[in-house]
Every structure is written in C-alpha cells, then in structure tokens.
Design an enzyme around this catalytic site. Structure first.
Site, short mmCIF file in Angstrom:
data_model
loop_
_atom_site.label_atom_id
_atom_site.label_comp_id
_atom_site.label_asym_id
_atom_site.label_seq_id
_atom_site.Cartn_x
_atom_site.Cartn_y
_atom_site.Cartn_z
N LYS A 49 0.73 -1.16 -0.10
CA LYS A 49 0.10 -0.06 0.02
C LYS A 49 0.96 1.46 0.05
O LYS A 49 0.68 2.07 -0.69
CB LYS A 49 -0.88 0.03 1.25
CG LYS A 49 -1.98 -0.67 1.05
CD LYS A 49 -3.12 -0.42 2.30
CE LYS A 49 -2.35 -0.84 3.72
NZ LYS A 49 -3.32 -0.60 4.73
N ARG A 102 -11.93 1.37 8.98
CA ARG A 102 -11.88 -0.01 9.12
C ARG A 102 -13.19 -0.87 9.60
O ARG A 102 -13.07 -1.96 9.88
CB ARG A 102 -10.99 -0.25 10.31
CG ARG A 102 -9.44 0.09 9.97
CD ARG A 102 -8.70 -0.14 11.16
NE ARG A 102 -7.16 0.56 10.89
CZ ARG A 102 -6.11 0.09 10.59
NH1 ARG A 102 -6.03 -1.45 10.42
NH2 ARG A 102 -5.01 0.62 10.52
#
Ligand code: 5GP
Length: 368
Positions: A192, A267
C-alpha cells in the site's frame, strides 16, 4: 481563477456576453411595453447591476423600484424566502415587470408571485437575466430571459457567494474539481505504502494514512492528539469522531490536492458511513476503494524480509503476522460488501513487480 472565502471560481461569462444578454431582455420587453410606462421592480440584492444596465438599455418611458427577498445562504437555496423590503405602493393598475438576476429553483419567484397576488396591478411579468432551466420547477412562465445557463453556482455581476463577488464585471462559476478520492485496502506487506506514493505523484493526491496522522498529532501535542492519546493510554480505541476530526483537518490542510488516498481508515462499516457523511458535507465522495490482494504466503515472505531490514518486531514473527491477517480478514470483509453495494470496490492483484502493480492500479483509476 479567483477565490472567495473557501471556494474557487473560474471565468464563465465575459462582460460583453453579459451586456448582450441584458440587451436581449431589454429589446424583448421594449417591443411589448413601448407605450405602457411599466414599473420595473428589481429584486435585491443580486439584481442591482442588472437593473442598472437594463434601464440604460431600455429606450422608452419607465419607472423603477425594488423589493428585497432572501433565500440563498452560501451555495444552496435554503427554501426559506423572506421579504425584507416590501412592494412600492404606486403599482395599482400598472404594468409591473419583475427584474430578477437569476431564476434557479423558482422558490423566490413563487414568493414574488404571492406578493403581487394581493395587489391590483394591471399585469405582472417576469424578466430574468439568467435562467437555470434544468432546475427550475416550471410553476410560472418566465416571460423574458437573457441567457439560459446550466445548473452551476455563479457569482459576479451582482451575484454573491456569502456576500463577496458582487462587484465583478464578469460572471464566474464554481470550480468543481474533478477529484479522485480513494480508499486503499491491503494486508500488511501488500504494498500500500509503495503504491500510494506513486498515486500521490501521478495524480496529485494527498495520502492520508491514519496511523501517520495519529502519530503526528500525538507527537506534536495537538488538541486532537492529546485527546486521542488519552484513549490510547487507557487501552481504549480512539472514538470514530476523533479520527474523523483528524481526517477533516488533513483534508482542510490540503485544499490544493486533486484528491485523497485514505489508508488505514475506514476499518469498520460505521467508519465508512462516517467518512461518507463527512465527504458529502464537503461536496466530495469516495470514487473507488482498491484492495491490493496477495496470497498470504507471499506476504509473509515479504514481511519477514522487511522485518530483517526495518527491525520492526511485528514483521519478524510469523504468528504475529498471521494475527494481523486474521484481523484484516474479519474487519475488511464487511467493508468490501459495503463498497461493493455502491459499485466502488476494485480488487487488484498485488503480486508482481512494483511497476506491474502500478499499471493495474492506473487501469482502475483511468476507468473511473
Ligand atoms: P430560487 O429561489 O429560484 O432557487 O433562487 C433565486 C435566488 O437565489 C436568486 O435571486 C439569487 O439570489 C439566488 N441564486 C440562485 N442561483 C444562484 C447562483 O448560481 N449564484 C448566486 N450567487 N445566487 C444564486
């Protein structure tokens, strides 16, 4: 490009184009009212420049007066229209022509019609310099207009954004930037950080890694950092409101970016909803969420290699790594559904060279 308060505007109509539109309205009205000495009623504040130029372009006897209504606050019509300055009292039996700067939804017009419905005017017509036909509710006929314009927020030539911009001779339109806002998902080791770096440079995006933002705020003892730390120190999770507030600050600090990469947030589905709400309040949205996918065994090898170099203990222990994967799987799965339902979820194969993965990401973004 000009800036008024927090917004940017770009040129839309030149002074010449505007004056031609004014002339068009004046010519149409003049043809119908040559011998009727109409009363033109300007609707304040926005129409003062139009009224002035209109009268100069109107060649026959006429009178002028003003009413004052208010419906706009900032960029959107509030729907509440107030009368601040009432009708003149010499209008009985007269031909009244309303001079509006702009007709948008038609709410103001409705109020005007209502105002005049209690009077004994001989006739009542509506002339508007600008007319947003796409959004007009169509309740009353617009008798005369100068220029049909698309549904964009404009300023200048009497029109304001929070009171600024009225003095411009030209008309400007809100610069609605084409932003690319991404959420990047991926297990630890999926790449990422590396890919975010590339996206950042390629598309002028701001990378917002929640972890980095937390660390920055805590290290610098900002109010939010101190607040966040008070939870962390107690072993509690930082409440979503606090995290969102930090993201808001990051977005506000980076107005020049062409978009944002959210990394480490959301999340949970609740966080995804909070993020959507926050972005919506800023006229923004998530365009895509991209998950960098890779086989666990490949990731474990990558992380172990990384752990050797970086010294990060959580990268050196296979069990710890697997725990982080499990957590990722259980948390990210519902988010995947959330974004899939919005048609925004993209999965990218994260195995290959950095350049190969970059190319796959580029394809997703170019296809947006
Ligand atoms: P409506 O009531 O038709 O929605 O809006 C009419 C009033 O809203 C106008 O008289 C004007 O004051 C304001 N308005 C509508 N569109 C715009 C726009 O694009 N820019 C600005 N500055 N004001 C607008």
């Amino acid at each position: 490009m000009i800036q008024l308060h927090d917004k940017y505007f770009k040129r839309f109509l030149s002074e010449k184009e505007i004056l031609l539109a004014v002339q068009r309205v004046a010519d149409q009205v003049a043809a119908d009212y040559k011998d009727k000495t109409p009363i033109f009623v300007g609707v304040l504040n926005g129409s003062f420049m139009f009224v002035s130029d209109f009268l100069k372009a109107y060649p026959h006897p006429c009178e002028v007066s003003f009413v004052k209504l208010s419906s706009y606050q900032g960029l959107t019509s509030t729907g509440i229209v107030e009368t601040l300055l009432d009708l003149p009292d010499n209008i009985e039996g007269r031909s009244v022509i309303i001079l509006e700067d702009i007709i948008d939804t038609g709410r103001t017009l409705k109020e005007l019609v209502h105002l005049f419905s209690n009077t004994n005017v001989k006739e009542f017509k509506i002339a508007s310099l600008f007319y947003k036909a796409e959004v007009y509710n169509g309740e009353y006929a617009i008798d005369y207009f100068g220029l049909e314009i698309p549904d964009r927020f404009i300023v200048g030539y009497g029109l304001d954004y929070k009171e600024l911009g009225r003095n411009f001779r030209e008309v400007y339109q809100l610069n609605q930037k084409h932003m690319i806002n991404l959420v990047l998902f991926g297990k630890p080791g999926a790449g990422k950080g590396t890919q975010a770096q590339f996206l950042k440079e390629q598309y002028n995006l701001q990378h917002i890694s929640t972890g980095d933002v937390f660390r920055y705020n805590i290290k610098n003892g900002t109010d939010l950092g101190t607040l966040a730390k008070s939870y962390i120190d107690k072993g509690d999770l930082v409440p979503d409101e606090v995290t969102i507030k930090m993201l808001e600050d990051e977005v506000a600090k980076n107005q020049e970016a062409d978009g944002f990469i959210f990394d480490g947030f959301p999340r949970t589905v609740a966080q995804a909803e909070a993020l959507d709400n926050f972005l919506e309040s800023k006229d923004m949205k998530i365009n895509a969420t991209i998950a960098l996918e890779a086989n666990d065994e490949v990731l474990i090898q990558r992380l172990l290699e990384r752990g050797k170099v970086s010294g990060r203990t959580d990268d050196q222990d296979k069990d710890k790594i697997r725990n982080r994967f499990d957590e990722y799987n259980s948390k990210t799965a519902p988010l995947k559904t959330y974004y899939e339902e919005q048609g925004k979820f993209h999965s990218v194969n994260g195995i290959g060279t950095i350049a190969e993965i970059t190319e796959r990401l580029t394809k997703v973004i170019e296809g947006l």
